[in-house]
Scaffold this active site. Structure first.
Site, short mmCIF file in Angstrom:
data_model
loop_
_atom_site.label_atom_id
_atom_site.label_comp_id
_atom_site.label_asym_id
_atom_site.label_seq_id
_atom_site.Cartn_x
_atom_site.Cartn_y
_atom_site.Cartn_z
N LYS A 1 0.78 -1.33 0.12
CA LYS A 1 -0.09 0.10 -0.08
C LYS A 1 0.84 1.23 -0.07
O LYS A 1 1.82 1.49 0.89
CB LYS A 1 -0.66 -0.12 1.19
CG LYS A 1 -1.48 1.28 1.61
CD LYS A 1 -2.35 1.36 2.81
CE LYS A 1 -2.87 2.78 3.03
NZ LYS A 1 -4.02 2.56 4.37
N ASP B 1 -2.75 10.19 3.70
CA ASP B 1 -3.82 9.98 3.93
C ASP B 1 -4.56 10.82 4.64
O ASP B 1 -4.82 10.71 5.86
CB ASP B 1 -3.86 8.35 4.57
CG ASP B 1 -5.33 7.96 4.57
OD1 ASP B 1 -6.41 8.55 4.18
OD2 ASP B 1 -5.46 6.82 5.35
N GLU C 1 -9.40 3.30 2.52
CA GLU C 1 -8.95 3.36 1.11
C GLU C 1 -7.81 2.71 0.71
O GLU C 1 -7.65 1.95 -0.37
CB GLU C 1 -8.37 4.92 0.74
CG GLU C 1 -6.89 5.13 1.04
CD GLU C 1 -6.54 5.08 2.45
OE1 GLU C 1 -7.47 5.16 3.31
OE2 GLU C 1 -5.48 4.92 3.15
N LYS D 1 -10.28 12.65 8.09
CA LYS D 1 -9.72 12.25 9.20
C LYS D 1 -9.85 13.52 10.20
O LYS D 1 -9.64 14.72 9.54
CB LYS D 1 -8.55 12.04 9.42
CG LYS D 1 -8.36 10.48 8.90
CD LYS D 1 -6.82 10.14 8.88
CE LYS D 1 -6.60 8.81 7.96
NZ LYS D 1 -6.89 7.64 8.91
N ASP E 1 1.74 6.64 5.50
CA ASP E 1 0.90 5.67 4.80
C ASP E 1 1.08 4.98 3.66
O ASP E 1 0.47 4.00 2.97
CB ASP E 1 -0.60 6.33 4.71
CG ASP E 1 -1.92 5.47 4.94
OD1 ASP E 1 -1.61 4.33 5.57
OD2 ASP E 1 -2.83 5.82 4.52
N ARG F 1 -7.49 -0.83 1.35
CA ARG F 1 -7.63 -2.09 0.79
C ARG F 1 -8.38 -2.04 -0.50
O ARG F 1 -8.49 -2.79 -1.41
CB ARG F 1 -9.00 -2.58 1.99
CG ARG F 1 -10.00 -1.82 1.88
CD ARG F 1 -11.14 -2.13 2.98
NE ARG F 1 -10.78 -1.63 4.28
CZ ARG F 1 -11.25 -1.74 5.54
NH1 ARG F 1 -12.15 -2.66 5.69
NH2 ARG F 1 -10.76 -1.45 6.65
N ASP G 1 -12.01 6.61 3.87
CA ASP G 1 -10.95 6.71 4.69
C ASP G 1 -10.38 5.20 4.64
O ASP G 1 -9.28 4.87 5.27
CB ASP G 1 -11.04 6.99 6.03
CG ASP G 1 -9.92 7.40 6.84
OD1 ASP G 1 -8.71 7.29 6.01
OD2 ASP G 1 -9.88 7.84 8.20
N1 BES Z 1 -4.13 4.70 7.04
C1 BES Z 1 -5.21 4.40 7.98
C2 BES Z 1 -4.91 3.43 9.18
C3 BES Z 1 -3.87 3.86 10.11
C4 BES Z 1 -4.13 4.53 11.18
C5 BES Z 1 -2.66 3.65 9.99
C6 BES Z 1 -3.23 5.16 12.00
C7 BES Z 1 -1.62 3.94 10.96
C8 BES Z 1 -2.08 4.64 11.90
C9 BES Z 1 -6.17 3.78 7.15
O1 BES Z 1 -6.47 4.04 5.63
C10 BES Z 1 -7.33 4.00 7.77
O2 BES Z 1 -7.72 5.18 7.89
N2 BES Z 1 -8.20 3.12 8.29
C11 BES Z 1 -9.57 3.33 8.90
C12 BES Z 1 -10.43 2.21 8.73
C13 BES Z 1 -12.11 2.49 8.79
C14 BES Z 1 -12.43 3.51 8.16
C15 BES Z 1 -12.81 1.29 8.60
C16 BES Z 1 -9.16 3.09 10.42
O3 BES Z 1 -8.46 2.18 10.67
O4 BES Z 1 -9.61 3.81 10.98
ZN ZN Z 2 -7.50 5.93 5.57
ZN ZN Z 3 -4.55 4.45 4.97
#
Ligand code: BES
Ligand code: ZN
Ligand code: ZN
Length: 459
Positions: free
Chosen positions: A227, A232, A311, A239, A250, A313, A309
């Protein structure tokens, strides 16, 4: 005057921390001894009989940091005693670990610090010939991890989807790695619709990079899928409520894959590996993908974007489809995917899901090489959490639980034969604190893990 020290071991001194304090407190003594002969650093002989290779890396990192503080330029160590004390069964590995920890211990991301300079301490062994191979390996491993760290630490205004492939070309130009960069028109042609959707709000074009290294074409093809979200923001599902600076990291999965390919190529490993990087930026804009949009993938599956968010996957799906097209024998994807993985396992170990036997192999590999990883179960009963009212499935769970696992279940739907597949969630381990051979910055997680896993599957 350039200072040189001999590193000696002594039983009486209790632990690494004491060693470091000792080095500091004896700074004056160094100088005076140096006037006559050479200075001396003393390392304790560990009390516990079983010291791990990670202990060796941490020790080396602590010593080199301390020597840098004391302005020492050169150090010499007796390899026989090092091996004897740490683990006589894994002589080479102890030396490799020491050199790796030593080199990484000097790592500092100082690009934006006006005053700072990069400092190193030359490491010498009593019998340089005897340690030559181990020293080279340690150096190659450290430089691959440092490359992953650099990529991740770099800011998103410099490292964006258009510049990322150029950095890779420059870094890998003297290696046999073949680099194929798909630009927007190629990505459209290849129907990588996850990439196109996620990147819609960005001022940059998306990129899909293939890094191919063939050390032995008779070996099974290992595909490493990373990824690469250069920033992000969350997109329209923006966010909020915290400093988002870390979201420049990210692209940690893509950095891990890049580091692994560099490591494998520079150690002329007998493997057949391809890195597949999905590089985009997730931004809010009038062109952005919207919650409720549906993405139709090349393999016919449709996905409702429940949250922009989630994104990672969406783009990994394109990478997995590509890995299947290439008939990879083993597929590993790696990503800073979910905050839930960090909640579940904390900041010292990544999560791995997929084939249980392979996950267990990977756990053993990580425990040895410093990139810890621990298996999470892909529970079939949670599949229904991804149900969508009007598409085949959604990119988010309709339940507020098991966030790391449901992300894994989502990805599994894009692999034809999940038995050959592993998913590594490195969200919890993308950063490190200033400790041992780590700096307060990106950890450089995954380069060693993926490289050693690739070698293990090629034996
Ligand atoms: N890049 C983030 C995950 C992340 C968060 C990595 C903090 C490192 C530190 C990912 O894209 C994300 O935002 N995931 C969400 C998914 C949710 C919306 C289902 C998450 O983990 O909150
Ligand atoms: Zn995200
Ligand atoms: Zn992300």
């Amino acid at each position: 005057m350039s200072m040189a020290v001999n590193i000696l071991f002594e039983e009486e001194i209790k632990d690494n921390k004491v060693v470091v304090d000792f080095v500091k407190s004896k700074k004056e003594a160094f100088v005076s001894t140096l006037l006559n002969d050479e200075s001396v650093v003393i390392i304790k002989e560990p009390k516990e009989s079983k010291q791990t290779l990670e202990d060796v890396r941490m020790l080396a990192g602590n010593i080199v940091k301390s020597l840098i503080n004391s302005n020492v330029k050169k150090a010499k160590i007796n390899e026989d005693i090092l091996i004897q004390i740490y683990d006589s069964n894994e002589k080479q590995d102890v030396l490799i670990a020491f050199v790796e920890g030593w080199n990484l211990g000097t790592y500092k991301y100082i690009t934006y610090k006006s005053e700072a300079t990069q400092k190193k301490v030359d490491l010498e062994f009593f019998d340089e010939n005897a340690v030559k191979a181990a020293k080279e390996t340690g150096e190659v491993r450290a430089s691959a991890v440092a490359f992953s760290r650099d990529l991740m630490n770099n800011t998103a205004n410099e490292l964006n989807p258009e510049t990322f492939p150029e950095v890779l070309k420059e870094e890998l130009k003297d290696t046999p790695v073949e680099i194929n960069v798909l630009e927007k028109a190629d990505i459209e042609k290849a129907e990588m619709n996850g990439l196109l959707a996620v990147n819609r709000g960005s001022k940059y074009e998306p990129r899909f990079v293939e890094l191919k290294y063939v050390g032995d074409d008779s070996k099974p093809l290992v595909a490493l899928v990373g990824k690469g979200v250069t920033f992000d923001t969350g997109g329209i599902s923006l966010k909020s409520g915290r400093d988002l600076s870390d979201m420049r990291m990210d692209m940690g999965g893509a950095a891990a894959v890049s580091g692994a390919i560099k490591l494998l190529a520079e150690s002329t490993a007998k493997v057949n590996v391809i890195g597949l990087l999905q590089i985009v930026e997730n931004m809010p804009d009038s062109d952005s993908m919207l919650p409720g949009d549906v993405i139709r993938y090349k393999n016919g599956k449709t996905v409702q974007v429940g949250n922009t968010d989630a994104e990672g996957r969406l783009i990994l799906a394109d990478g997995l489809i590509r890995a299947e097209e290439l008939n990879a024998d083993y597929i590993v994807n790696i990503a800073t995917l979910t905050g839930a993985a960090a909640v579940a396992l904390g900041s010292e170990t990544g999560a791995v899901m997929g084939n249980l036997e392979y996950a267990s192999d990977m756990r053993t590999i990580g425990a040895k090489n410093g990139d810890n990883v621990w298996p999470l179960p892909l529970i079939d009963a949670y599949e229904s959490y991804l149900d969508s009212d009007y598409a085949d499935f959604s990119n988010i769970s309709n339940k507020g639980e098991a966030g790391a696992i449901t992300a894994g279940l989502f990805l599994r739907r894009f692999v034809n034969n999940p038995e050959k597949w592993l998913h590594v969630d490195m969200a919890g381990v993308m950063e490190s604190q200033n400790k041992g051979y780590y700096a307060k910055s990106a950890r450089g997680y995954g380069a060693r893990l993926l490289a050693d896993y690739t070698v293990a599957k090629s034996e």
